[in-house]
Structure formats: C-alpha cells, structure tokens
Scaffold this motif. Structure first.
Motif, short mmCIF file in Angstrom:
data_model
loop_
_atom_site.label_atom_id
_atom_site.label_comp_id
_atom_site.label_asym_id
_atom_site.label_seq_id
_atom_site.Cartn_x
_atom_site.Cartn_y
_atom_site.Cartn_z
N SER A 167 38.57 44.04 32.19
CA SER A 167 37.70 43.03 32.83
C SER A 167 36.32 43.03 32.19
N LYS A 207 36.54 41.44 28.76
CA LYS A 207 36.71 39.98 28.87
C LYS A 207 35.37 39.32 29.22
N LEU A 222 42.22 35.43 27.19
CA LEU A 222 41.53 36.03 28.34
C LEU A 222 42.49 36.45 29.44
N ASN A 223 43.70 35.90 29.41
CA ASN A 223 44.64 36.27 30.48
C ASN A 223 45.59 37.40 30.07
N SER A 224 45.25 38.16 29.01
CA SER A 224 46.13 39.28 28.63
C SER A 224 46.08 40.33 29.75
N ILE A 225 47.26 40.87 30.05
CA ILE A 225 47.37 41.76 31.23
C ILE A 225 47.59 43.21 30.80
#
Ligand code: KG4
Ligand code: ZN
Length: 357
Positions: free
Chosen positions: A112, A115, A347-350
């Motif tokens: 987080s 990002k 940005l949505n890599s988990i």
C-alpha cells in the motif's frame, strides 16, 4: 507494420532505460524487518533495516504485531534512507516492493505504501518476488565487492527461515527450482532446535555462536534419505527432541552441560545435508558457479564449508552478512532488472502469502 512499430517503440524504451541512471527505491516488509533502500543502477546508495524487537518475548513472529510495527516504522525508515542517500523523492525513477511470499498483513503495509508513493510521484510501480530478491542480492554493488558478479547460469542455494531451495538461475528473469524442502526449511531446523535448547528467537545465530565452541562429532543425529535434490529437516528436529527427552530423564542438566557440543553436532548435520544436495545439483547440471542466499547463509560453518568448494574449481559467492537476512537492497536490485526490461506492475497487484518462484 503495426507490429514493427510496437517492437521499435519497445526497443527504444529499453534503450532509454538502460542508458540513463535508474534510481530505484526498494521496500521490504514481508516478515518482521522494515527495510528501505535506494540504488542507482546496481550501486547501493543506502539500505536501512529496522528489526522489530516486539516479537522477542513471544518466541516467534506475531503477524498482527508485525504489520502494526511496519506501519509505525515505514515513514521514519524512508526519511532516514533519503537523507543518508542524499536523494530527493523527486529523483526516484521507480518504486520496487515485495509482493510475496510472506505474512499477508506485513506485505499489505509495504504494498500500500509503495502504491501510494508511486501515484504521488507519478513513477512506475514494480512488484518483486521476495525469493528473487534473495537470489539477486548478489548483484548489488555495495562498494565492498572483492569478486565479479556471478555468471549466468548459476545455481543458488536459497536457505532462509521459510525456504530451502536449489534454484537454477539462467538470467535475472528466468529461474527454476530444481530442489526443495519437502517439510521444514533449514532456518526452521535451526529455530526449532534453538527452542528445545531454551534459546530465544531467532535461534539460528545463537546455535551458530555456541557451535563454534563445541565438538561437532560428540552426538550423532540421523540424516534423512530424501530423493533427488530435495531436502527434509523435520525428522532431524524430531530426533533431537527424543534424544533430549531421553537424556533429560537421566540428567535434568543435560542440555546445560552439553550445550556447545549439542549445537555443534546438530549444526553439522544441517551443513552436511545442504552440502550433499548442492554437490549433487552441481554434478547433475554441470553448472559450476554457486551462490548462497537467505538468512541461514549467515551461518559461519555453512560459509566455511561451502567456501571449500572453491578447491574443486567451483566459483562460490557468499553474500555479505548484511545481505543474508531480509533487506530492501535485494528488492531494489530485483526491481532494477525489471525496470530495464520495462516490467511494471498495475496498482491492483495483490500480495501473495505462499511460496512461488
Ligand atoms: O532470510 P531470512 O532473514 O528470513 C526469511 O525470509 O525467512 O532468514 C531468517 C532465518 C531464521 O531462521 C534465522 O534463524 C536464520 O535465518 N539465521 C541463521 C543465522 N542467521 C540467521 N541460521 C543459522 N546461523 C546463522 N548465523
Ligand atoms: Zn527472506
């Protein structure tokens, strides 16, 4: 025509990334160390590791406490790194962060934060596999290198608290696991034995220290029979457990009386297992360049015994001690290789918790 233009654009983008200085900020929060580093191409400008003391009294890492400590530490750690590296935030070209494997809560804090920084600075985000970081830690130039960088392909014996693998590293982008533990990792074998001896966590460094004064041939523990290039350490720990139980029945001070020899004898078996499988891997692949990575590669006996492989004509690379345990310099260097290859992350890599390479 369209394809040709696309290839040309990619080629120029790569050329551009290669020709200018890349300043990469690395963030590592996969377990209980909050670490931030800045590199300029392969050269390390500064690396700082803030270890979390809060877990000591629990005898292991408490995931929820780790995430909270990362949240507290990350901004102060970043501020120190920027100051020491003498780099302004606006000069950073990309943010590399550990995306896994590790403790999910801890990873989330780093991810987080990375990002947010990437959006605020309008620079690319690069997710890094923690294990690639350990493996590529040998390519950080910290100004103290006495050797060239390892060749490609090379073999990496990756030994940490959560992992024990032999990895064939064909390039910074292509690696495959050719041997792996089927149960505990080498670090766990040290830490679990340390717990039986009554030491604190992490116990590996304590066993290492005590073993230096002990007789490694005083006690004998069985080596497991595992096929191929795979490892097993859980039986070794169990045999130590039963051995201690039997001896303690006869003498309640058995551990205290024999602690040096116990540490040395137990450590010898771990070193033997690691050496045996690595030599087998070298013979099988005919790759004669070897690196060691991960926290357990700080072990003095492992370093001594593996260094001896140089006499057999094998190029052996031991990481500087500061790069053995978790650090952000290794994340930054893995990020650097992705940067010059234009491998960026959305940005949505988990973040992911479980092992993959
Ligand atoms: O790579 P690392 O910092 O974290 C993981 O990714 O797991 O490795 C931590 C492990 C712990 O199990 C610790 O006991 C072990 O590395 N370790 C050692 C030594 N220093 C750290 N094991 C044996 N001897 C050491 N000197
Ligand atoms: Zn690690």
């Amino acid at each position: 025509m369209c394809l040709f233009l696309l290839i040309l654009t990619e080629f120029y983008a790569k050329l551009n990334n290669l020709s200018h200085k890349a300043i990469i900020l690395g963030i590592e929060t996969s377990c209980d160390d909050t670490s931030v580093a800045i590199i300029e191409n392969q050269r390390l400008l500064f690396n700082i590791i803030s270890s979390q003391e809060v877990h000591k009294k629990y005898g292991g890492v408490v995931p929820e406490l780790a995430s909270r400590a990362h949240q507290l530490n990350i901004i102060p750690v970043l501020s120190v790194v920027l100051k020491q590296a003498q780099v302004e935030l606006s000069k950073i070209n990309a943010i590399a962060f550990t995306n896994g494997p590790g403790l999910l809560g801890s990873l989330m804090v780093g991810a987080s934060f990375a990002k947010g920084l990437s959006v605020a600075l309008d620079v690319p985000l690069i997710e890094v596999n923690h294990l690639h970081g350990h493996i590529l830690s040998h390519f950080v130039d910290d100004g103290t290198r006495k050797q060239e960088f390892p060749d490609f392909p090379h073999l990496c014996l990756l030994i940490s608290g959560g992992h024990t693998q032999i990895v064939q590293v064909n390039s910074p982008y292509e690696m495959s696991v050719i041997g792996s533990t089927i149960d505990d990792a080498a670090g766990e074998a040290f830490d679990k034995a340390a717990k039986l001896f009554g030491f604190g966590y992490p116990g590996g460094p304590i066993i290492d220290r005590y073993a230096q004064q002990g007789n490694a041939w005083r006690f004998h523990f069985p080596k497991p029979a595992v096929a191929d290039l795979n490892f097993s350490f859980s039986g070794l720990k169990t045999s130590l457990l039963y051995f201690l139980k039997d001896e303690l029945k006869k003498d309640t001070y058995f551990i205290e009386k024999h602690i040096y020899d116990l540490c040395a004898s137990y450590q010898r078996v771990i070193v033997d297992i690691l050496l045996e499988k690595t030599i087998k891997a070298i013979k099988k692949t005919n790759i004669r360049c070897l690196t060691l990575s991960g926290g357990v590669s700080a072990n003095s006996e492992i370093r001594k015994q593996f260094q001896k492989l140089e006499y057999e004509g094998i190029r052996v690379f031991l990481p500087p001690l500061k790069f053995t345990t978790d650090n952000a310099a290794m994340i930054a260097i893995a990020g650097y290789y992705k940067y010059i290859n234009n491998e960026f992350s959305p940005l949505n890599s988990i973040p992911f918790a479980k092992f993959k390479i």
